[in-house]
Scaffold this active site. Structure first.
Site: not given
Length: 143
Positions: A90, A56, A129, A93, A58, A84, A127
């Protein structure tokens, strides 16, 4: 607690929109992103769409920023081609942005009424990581 909001960086939206308008062509590049670094620079990038997923805008921006010596992002926005407007990140990302820049702010919402929110508002009960990584040497050689 209501979501936090911050001032909207309209210059970032314009930068991403300009890249989307002038650099996104066809199906390979359909999204542009712009981020303000903590030292005030603006970095831009486009996605590299591919049927296997591709990164993506980003994610491309994170690498582009690092290549320019920018390792701390303050605010980021993505804008779609063909007018747009602002497009929220998403799920992948959102997670990557949080992992790399846990205090980054993201511009979301309709282009006419955008708002800026902390990445943590886009990932409730996220979450983390880093919390799940083994410390170096722990568990190595254990059978």
């Amino acid at each position: 607690m209501p979501p936090q909001t911050h001032p909207v960086d309209h210059e970032l939206i314009r930068a991403a929109a300009e890249v989307a308008r002038t650099r996104c062509r066809g199906d390979n590049h359909t999204m542009a992103a712009a981020a303000r670094t903590e030292d005030g620079r603006i970095v831009t990038a486009v996605n590299a769409y591919h049927f296997t997923g591709g990164p993506c805008a980003e994610l491309v921006l994170i690498g582009t920023a690092a290549a320019q010596g920018a390792y701390a992002l303050d605010t980021i926005v993505a804008v779609g081609d063909r007018d747009r407007g602002v497009v929220p990140p998403c799920g992948r990302c959102r997670q990557v942005l949080f992992d790399y820049f846990p205090t980054v702010k993201v511009i979301v919402g309709p282009t006419a009424h955008p708002r800026t929110v902390p990445i943590t508002d886009l990932l409730p009960e996220t979450y983390v990581w880093a919390d799940h990584q083994l410390e170096a040497g722990v568990g190595e050689g254990v059978e």
